[in-house]
Design an enzyme around this catalytic site. Structure first.
Site, PDB file in Angstrom:
ATOM      1  CE  LYS A 104      -0.136  -1.056  -6.415  1.00 53.08           C
ATOM      2  NZ  LYS A 104       0.380  -1.468  -5.101  1.00 53.08           N
ATOM      3  CG  ASP A 105      -0.751  -5.423  -3.735  1.00 55.64           C
ATOM      4  OD1 ASP A 105       0.283  -4.749  -3.896  1.00 55.64           O
ATOM      5  OD2 ASP A 105      -1.804  -4.949  -3.247  1.00 55.64           O
ATOM      6  NE  ARG A 140       7.520   0.000  -9.597  1.00 58.25           N
ATOM      7  CZ  ARG A 140       6.877   1.156  -9.772  1.00 58.25           C
ATOM      8  NH1 ARG A 140       7.210   1.954 -10.789  1.00 58.25           N
ATOM      9  NH2 ARG A 140       5.919   1.520  -8.950  1.00 58.25           N
ATOM     10  NE  ARG A 141       5.463   3.964  -6.998  1.00 56.37           N
ATOM     11  CZ  ARG A 141       4.385   3.679  -6.289  1.00 56.37           C
ATOM     12  NH1 ARG A 141       4.450   3.651  -4.961  1.00 56.37           N
ATOM     13  NH2 ARG A 141       3.238   3.405  -6.882  1.00 56.37           N
ATOM     14  NE  ARG A 188       4.276  -0.420   4.039  1.00 57.60           N
ATOM     15  CZ  ARG A 188       4.147  -1.450   4.880  1.00 57.60           C
ATOM     16  NH1 ARG A 188       5.215  -1.945   5.484  1.00 57.60           N
ATOM     17  NH2 ARG A 188       2.969  -1.990   5.110  1.00 57.60           N
ATOM     18  NE  ARG A 207       1.317   4.282   0.559  1.00 58.89           N
ATOM     19  CZ  ARG A 207       1.611   3.450  -0.429  1.00 58.89           C
ATOM     20  NH1 ARG A 207       2.055   3.930  -1.570  1.00 58.89           N
ATOM     21  NH2 ARG A 207       1.455   2.145  -0.285  1.00 58.89           N
ATOM     22  CB  CYS A 238      13.794 -10.331  -8.631  1.00 64.14           C
ATOM     23  SG  CYS A 238      14.989  -9.051  -9.058  1.00 64.14           S
TER      24      CYS A 238
END
Length: 300
Positions: free
Chosen positions: A76-77, A121-122, A139, A145, A230
């Protein structure tokens, strides 16, 4: 074959992912630990740094420079296209692609509750189903986290990350993709090598998973067609139908969560499926207006 030099970030999750790839290869390995801009700038939201590639470029450079033979990433990165010097040699396996809530399940978060996440997004998708929620920046690596979770009513992390670190017991809810659609390639591992390193490419081909590659290729094609830079909330998750064809659920939304456009596309060509999902969202579902609003906001 001499010991494989594996470039990876230094976090516990990144090291575990690199070790998993080595396990699958059944190879001797040396780890080349690399610090990335995303690791060093923990005070800056990821989207403010450009979003894509902030955890990747320095790891890739170690392979390009010849300091390492392969680079292991969370898929995903990755930006939508690799550097010309590299190829995506293997997509070996995919964990749970869903997002997970730690602290409370979504329905148990009190009215006006605060959720910790650095992902637009979340935030946008949770705001779409729970407009009462507030959000705070979160972060850092997974242990950081989790340490900060007490400051919020819930925090959002990738379920696969907690599974890989043996922390699945911290999950209050694995959020259904119909509520929060996953980030492109979430849960998948990606292994890059030099395009001209044919011996390593052959070794990596032995652990490539065809179904994972097809799904991730469709999702990445969606992102590439949408525009790899984007910064709007977008997500995609592909799977396999009973007849062997692909299905892709895709999302494009506004930052405030008021607009959440979705579509589903099926087909057999992963690149075509991803591109068609982006085309439908932009040209048929109103996504052009959302993208234009982003550009206006960037210029103001």
């Amino acid at each position: 074959m001499p010991a494989l030099r594996v470039a990876t970030r230094g976090s516990a999750l990144a090291r575990r992912q690199a070790e998993r790839v080595v396990e699958l290869l059944d190879a001797d390995a040396e780890y080349v630990v690399v610090s990335t801009r995303g690791d060093e700038r923990r005070d800056v939201p990821i989207h403010a740094m450009g979003g894509t590639g902030v955890f990747v470029k320095e790891v890739e450079q170690a392979v390009i420079d010849g300091r390492a033979d392969v680079a292991v990433h969370s898929a995903k990165d990755l930006p939508s296209a690799p550097p010309s010097e590299l190829v995506l040699g293997a997509l070996p396996e995919r964990g749970d692609p869903r997002d997970a809530l730690v602290g409370r399940a979504l329905d148990d978060i009190p009215t006006g509750g605060r959720v910790g996440t650095g992902s637009v997004r979340r935030r946008a998708q949770l705001a779409s189903v729970r407009p009462d929620l507030g959000f705070g920046e979160l972060r850092g690596n997974i242990p950081t986290r989790l340490e900060k979770a007490g400051a919020f009513d819930a925090v959002v992390v990738a379920a696969a990350a907690l599974d890989r670190l043996g922390l699945a017991d911290r999950i209050a809810e694995r959020v259904d993709p119909s509520v929060v659609l996953s980030q492109v390639a979430q849960g998948a591992l990606a292994v890059e090598c030099r395009a001209g390193d044919h011996e390593t490419r052959q070794v990596l081909a032995g652990i490539d998973d065809a179904d994972v590659r097809a799904a991730v290729t469709a999702e990445r094609a969606f992102l590439a067609r949408l525009g790899g830079g984007c910064n709007l909330p977008c997500g995609a998750l592909a799977g396999t139908n009973d007849d062997g064809s692909l299905r892709l659920d895709a999302l494009l939304g506004s930052l405030d969560g008021r607009i959440a456009l979705r579509t589903r596309v099926a087909g057999r060509d992963p690149d075509a499926v991803g591109a068609e999902a982006a085309r439908r969202l932009v040209e048929e579902e109103g996504g052009r207006l959302v993208l234009d609003d982003e550009l206006v906001g960037d210029a103001s």
